[in-house]
Structures are given as structure tokens and as C-alpha cells.
Design a protein around this motif. Structure first.
Motif, PDB file in Angstrom:
ATOM      1  N   THR A 104      -2.642   8.399  -2.760  1.00 61.11           N
ATOM      2  CA  THR A 104      -3.924   7.698  -2.872  1.00 61.11           C
ATOM      3  C   THR A 104      -5.039   8.537  -2.257  1.00 61.11           C
ATOM      4  O   THR A 104      -6.117   8.683  -2.850  1.00 61.11           O
ATOM      5  N   LYS A 105      -4.781   9.117  -1.100  1.00 59.61           N
ATOM      6  CA  LYS A 105      -5.784   9.962  -0.430  1.00 59.61           C
ATOM      7  C   LYS A 105      -6.073  11.216  -1.253  1.00 59.61           C
ATOM      8  O   LYS A 105      -7.222  11.622  -1.389  1.00 59.61           O
ATOM      9  N   ALA A 115       0.810  -1.218   0.000  1.00 60.71           N
ATOM     10  CA  ALA A 115       0.000   0.000   0.000  1.00 60.71           C
ATOM     11  C   ALA A 115       0.843   1.269   0.000  1.00 60.71           C
ATOM     12  O   ALA A 115       0.447   2.273  -0.558  1.00 60.71           O
ATOM     13  N   ALA A 116       2.025   1.238   0.609  1.00 64.22           N
ATOM     14  CA  ALA A 116       2.846   2.440   0.707  1.00 64.22           C
ATOM     15  C   ALA A 116       3.546   2.779  -0.602  1.00 64.22           C
ATOM     16  O   ALA A 116       3.989   3.886  -0.789  1.00 64.22           O
ATOM     17  N   ARG A 125       2.448   6.776  -2.930  1.00 62.75           N
ATOM     18  CA  ARG A 125       2.341   6.523  -1.491  1.00 62.75           C
ATOM     19  C   ARG A 125       0.889   6.708  -1.054  1.00 62.75           C
ATOM     20  O   ARG A 125       0.037   7.136  -1.828  1.00 62.75           O
ATOM     21  N   ASP A 126       0.637   6.407   0.208  1.00 59.51           N
ATOM     22  CA  ASP A 126      -0.716   6.551   0.767  1.00 59.51           C
ATOM     23  C   ASP A 126      -1.246   7.967   0.615  1.00 59.51           C
ATOM     24  O   ASP A 126      -2.420   8.169   0.315  1.00 59.51           O
TER      25      ASP A 126
END
Length: 138
Positions: free
Chosen positions: A50-51, A4-5, A46-47
Motif C-alpha cells: 500500500t505504501k 489492513a495487513a 500488505r501495508d
């Protein structure tokens, strides 16, 4: 699957329901920061990316134009400021939606009127075609 990272662009696309070309467009237009690159040149996300992409997608789903999304992102990046500017952007967008709804309602009324004038005869007598055909000035 990538962790996920550190998502590859294809994984980010699948995870967020966004086309790869759209992600690239958001990068090119500055809505998403340029992705980090691996030694082989592959983009990795990275997260936080995504956000941010989820924020952009939700804003676009609500119909905000790209300039408004850009402004909202800039404002969202400073969590300690008052949200009056964000409220203003949302209210301007809501007013635009109301205007479009009024325009569509008027359009619907007119089209309903034209359809109602149809006598189901021949095309030569069709009121819909008559309404749609450009009028010539002789």
C-alpha cells in the motif's frame, strides 16, 4: 472489509484510488512486487505494498515518467545512501516541465494571435480555418 495487513486487490484499489488494471500493470512492469496469493489464487497486499503504491501514485501525480519512478523506487529502497541521485532525477523532471510550459506558452500565444485575427465573417473567410488548413503547393 479485509484487514489492513491483507488487502484484496479491489480493497487496495478503493483505498488508494487506483484502478485494478493499473495495479496489475504496476505489478507486471515491476514497480510493485508480485502480490502474494491465497490458496484460492486471490491476490493479497500488505501495508508495504500500500505504501509503495502510494509512492508510485504520488510520483505519477507529479508527472514523473515510469522509468523515473522505477529509479526513484530503487533509490528509496536503500535509505542509507546519499540523495544526490534523487535530486538529479527531480531536477531533470523539473527542467522537462519548464520546457513543456515554454512550449505551451508559445502555443497559447500563437493560438491567441489566430483567434484575434477572426473577423467573424463567413467560414470561407475564416482566418482560423485558413491557419489550420494544410497548404498545398501548386
Amino acid at each position: 472489509m479485509a484487514e489492513a495487513a491483507h488487502l484484496a486487490i479491489g480493497d487496495l484499489a478503493r483505498q488508494t484510488g487506483t484502478k485494478v488494471n493499473t495495479i496489475r500493470f504496476y505489478e507486471e512492469s515491476g514497480l510493485l512486487p508480485q502480490a502474494e496469493r491465497t490458496a484460492s489464487g486471490r491476490r493479497v497486499y500488505r501495508d508495504a505494498d500500500t505504501k509503495r503504491l502510494a509512492f508510485i501514485r504520488q510520483s505519477r501525480n507529479l508527472g514523473f515518467p515510469l522509468d523515473a519512478v522505477r529509479e526513484l523506487l530503487t533509490l528509496a529502497d536503500d535509505a542509507n545512501q546519499p540523495c544526490e541521485a534523487i535530486d538529479r532525477i527531480a531536477r531533470v523532471h523539473l527542467a522537462e516541465i519548464d520546457r513543456k510550459i515554454a512550449d505551451l506558452s508559445a502555443l497559447r500565444t500563437e493560438l491567441d494571435r489566430v483567434i484575434g485575427s477572426c473577423s467573424h465573417g463567413t467560414v470561407a473567410d475564416c482566418k482560423i480555418i485558413e491557419t489550420l488548413a494544410p497548404r498545398t503547393h501548386e
